[in-house]
Design a protein around this motif. Structure first.
Motif, PDB file in Angstrom:
ATOM      1  N   LEU A  19      44.436  35.728  41.274  1.00 53.88           N
ATOM      2  CA  LEU A  19      44.246  35.197  42.719  1.00 53.88           C
ATOM      3  C   LEU A  19      44.512  35.858  43.835  1.00 53.88           C
ATOM      4  O   LEU A  19      45.119  36.694  43.890  1.00 53.88           O
ATOM      5  CB  LEU A  19      44.642  33.760  42.647  1.00 53.88           C
ATOM      6  N   LYS A  20      43.803  35.331  44.914  1.00 52.13           N
ATOM      7  CA  LYS A  20      44.102  36.257  46.157  1.00 52.13           C
ATOM      8  C   LYS A  20      45.290  35.510  46.983  1.00 52.13           C
ATOM      9  O   LYS A  20      45.732  34.206  46.575  1.00 52.13           O
ATOM     10  CB  LYS A  20      42.915  36.360  46.870  1.00 52.13           C
ATOM     11  N   ILE A  21      45.886  36.044  47.863  1.00 46.47           N
ATOM     12  CA  ILE A  21      46.875  35.359  48.912  1.00 46.47           C
ATOM     13  C   ILE A  21      46.360  35.719  50.276  1.00 46.47           C
ATOM     14  O   ILE A  21      46.169  36.583  50.850  1.00 46.47           O
ATOM     15  CB  ILE A  21      48.298  36.102  48.704  1.00 46.47           C
ATOM     16  N   GLU A  22      46.339  34.432  50.844  1.00 49.19           N
ATOM     17  CA  GLU A  22      45.846  34.383  52.502  1.00 49.19           C
ATOM     18  C   GLU A  22      46.870  34.435  53.126  1.00 49.19           C
ATOM     19  O   GLU A  22      47.871  33.563  53.085  1.00 49.19           O
ATOM     20  CB  GLU A  22      45.096  33.248  52.645  1.00 49.19           C
ATOM     21  N   GLY A  23      47.079  35.311  54.244  1.00 48.52           N
ATOM     22  CA  GLY A  23      48.167  35.500  55.165  1.00 48.52           C
ATOM     23  C   GLY A  23      48.097  34.509  56.422  1.00 48.52           C
ATOM     24  O   GLY A  23      47.174  33.796  56.427  1.00 48.52           O
ATOM     25  N   HIS A  24      48.949  34.312  57.140  1.00 49.02           N
ATOM     26  CA  HIS A  24      48.676  33.841  58.511  1.00 49.02           C
ATOM     27  C   HIS A  24      49.681  34.580  59.487  1.00 49.02           C
ATOM     28  O   HIS A  24      50.948  34.165  59.742  1.00 49.02           O
ATOM     29  CB  HIS A  24      49.424  32.287  58.398  1.00 49.02           C
ATOM     30  N   LEU A  25      49.099  35.718  59.795  1.00 48.85           N
ATOM     31  CA  LEU A  25      50.000  36.568  60.763  1.00 48.85           C
ATOM     32  C   LEU A  25      49.375  36.559  62.252  1.00 48.85           C
ATOM     33  O   LEU A  25      49.108  37.989  62.451  1.00 48.85           O
ATOM     34  CB  LEU A  25      49.841  37.991  59.912  1.00 48.85           C
TER      35      LEU A  25
END
Length: 580
Positions: free
Chosen positions: A204-210
């Motif tokens: 799976l993918k990992i979404e940042g919040h940067l």
């Protein structure tokens, strides 16, 4: 991607190959249309054979015998893949189904959704039951798995057992968005890092919040496993993300409508390849979404000068490829789900007809599919039931330290000479209380900048579903609170002893049961009333949502108390609510 490739049985796939050999007829043919071939980025003329929910053939041939086949003449029509919204917050006053209905009529037939509110407010089995029910609709729903609560809380619901259960669910396609990245990067939170590794192990993918992250921070987060980020606010920030190997999602939302400027800047910088870029409305509020969903974003891209093929692919195939879904989504090609938007011209991305999973959602501008005939998906979404009575004394402020809102989502410390009383509350200052929806604790303070002439306002719409009370009159704050309880949750505005306006949110106290169109009108009335009372920022709903979110500086009101984000400490503690 964990499930789509094998959703057709061997018997069904054998039947589909029989169609190619002419032994069986397809159920539908879209004939003579110009379609976007996303594999070669070319517009080609051809016929699309569909059987039930799957595209069987694309090319210049027609079936041998078309007498018993539904054939739609698509001459002078243009076909593009159904749009995908990669970053949906499906509880922004609307609910997953009302978002799906509105999105689908605009050609957005796949939604990749935040699980945060459901994780907080439902047990996992209820969440999964809801997700499975939504999956039975013509819209593709996929989900995230959050890692952190976004706010400072005593009992963190994020633990190994629950996160593993979510990551293993076949409809979950990514971890994140990772709002508490400083805890992972700077403070050694190996528990979340372990979950990130588990996410990658699942493919799976990992979404940042940067937001505002430097090249150094972006690089470090990429090394820790983040694969995409949606927080670029300028062309330079988007380019930095791309240069550090991050897929980059560009926003056009009610709080950050940056897409037009970013695209213009990227084009000026000579960017010609958009394969690692896509677009999102990122939780835009109902009135904002009246413009459209991904169709509006494609329109912006085309108007800014992006090649039409790239503009459509930024809302379809690029996203499908990123999530490893392109075996079944994002293309008009054999083997893919029959998600097709029919347009009047290449330059007009607002579809006149929409197919999703082979169902007609819209045909020649008329809605065909009834999204609201079956509401079994919402059985677990009960109204807010809060057994708590408050008095004006309960709303007392105990410290001269408060919050000074400098924009819709950021608040700095406010230091007063003394604690104001009801008779000497300066203009522009309001009482603010965050109250546990279970009635165990509350945090009260003073806020500057939210509004100037607001008597009483109650909201069960917040970051974690707790209750926000704001106003200059404790009497009106309590009137609004009582009315909010009566309607099972919602937004209630009280003034001089009377209810001025309300928006019921009977689904968990967070979501309306109304259509997006009806809710957009209600939303705008409330916004106008708040602005008439001194709210000056972009979006009051994001102010409510983020007032307790510790991924933004500087001061937040949380279940632990008034919290200083950068110092990671409670300034003024919350207090227990006395139970009768």
């Amino acid at each position: 991607m964990k499930m789509l490739s094998h959703q057709w049985s061997m018997e069904t796939m054998r039947l589909q190959t029989d169609i190619i050999r002419g032994e069986v007829s397809p159920s539908l043919v879209l004939a003579n249309g110009v379609y976007l071939n996303t594999y070669i980025k070319k517009w080609e003329t051809g016929n699309v054979w569909i059987d039930q929910d799957r595209i069987i053939y694309v090319g210049d041939k027609l079936p041998n015998n078309v007498e018993n086949i539904k054939v739609i003449d698509c001459s002078n029509r243009y076909l593009v893949p159904g749009y995908i919204e990669p970053h949906v917050h499906p509880t922004q006053l609307y609910n997953p189904m009302s978002m799906a209905e509105h999105s689908a009529k605009h050609g957005t037939t796949t939604l990749i959704c935040d699980n945060a509110i459901f994780y907080f407010l439902l047990d996992d089995e209820s969440s999964f039951k809801m997700m499975d029910a939504l999956d039975q609709t013509p819209i593709q729903f996929f989900w995230w798995c959050r890692y952190d609560p976004q706010t400072a809380i005593e009992d963190n619901p994020f633990n190994q057992e629950r996160v593993t259960k979510w990551l293993s669910h076949p409809l979950v396609v990514q971890g994140g968005e990772l709002t508490d990245w400083p805890d992972v990067l700077l403070h050694g939170n190996d528990e979340i890092l372990k979950w990130m590794q588990e996410t990658k192990d699942q493919g799976l993918k990992i979404e940042g919040h940067l937001p505002g992250a430097s090249e150094r921070t972006l690089t470090q987060m990429r090394l820790l496993g983040v694969t995409c980020d949606h927080e670029a606010m300028t062309g330079d920030e988007a380019l930095t993300r791309l240069r550090t190997g991050l897929t980059t999602s560009l926003r056009y939302s009610s709080i950050r409508p940056d897409l037009p400027d970013i695209l213009e800047d990227l084009l000026k910088k000579g960017i010609e390849h958009f394969d690692r870029l896509f677009m999102t409305t990122d939780g835009a509020t109902p009135h904002f979404l009246k413009q459209g969903v991904m169709d509006k974003l494609v329109d912006i891209a085309i108007q800014k000068g992006v090649n039409t093929a790239d503009a459509y692919m930024m809302a379809s195939s690029n996203i499908a490829s990123y999530y490893n879904m392109d075996d079944c989504l994002g293309h008009i090609a054999p083997g893919r789900l029959a998600n097709i938007n029919i347009l009047q011209s290449k330059e007009n991305p607002y579809p006149i007809s929409v197919l999703s999973k082979g169902f007609w959602i819209k045909r020649e501008s008329d809605m065909i599919y009834d999204f609201f005939s079956d509401q079994t998906w919402s059985e677990s979404l009960r109204p807010l039931n809060i057994n708590l009575t408050l008095t004006e004394k309960d709303l007392e402020v105990t410290s001269p330290i408060g919050m000074d809102m400098v924009n819709a989502v950021i608040a700095k410390p406010l230091e007063l000479d003394h604690i104001p009383t009801d008779t000497d509350l300066p203009k522009g200052l309001l009482y603010l209380s965050l109250i546990d929806r279970k009635g165990k604790w509350m945090t009260s303070t003073i806020v500057k900048g939210f509004a100037t002439d607001l008597y009483g306002f109650a909201s069960s719409f917040s970051c974690a579903g707790d209750i926000v009370l704001i106003g200059k009159s404790k009497k009106d704050m309590l009137i609004a609170f009582e009315r909010m309880k009566e309607i099972g949750g919602g937004l209630v505005l009280s003034e001089k002893g009377s209810i001025l306006y309300e928006i019921p949110l009977p689904y968990l106290g967070m979501m309306s049961e109304h259509t997006m169109e009806a809710l957009a009108d209600e939303d705008q009335v409330m916004v106008n009333l708040l602005k008439e009372r001194g709210y000056t920022f972009v979006d009051p709903y994001f102010s409510l949502l983020f007032i307790s979110s510790i991924h933004l500086p500087y001061i937040r009101v949380t279940s632990l108390g008034l919290y200083h984000v950068l110092k990671r400490q409670v300034i003024v503690p919350s207090r227990e609510i006395a139970q009768d």
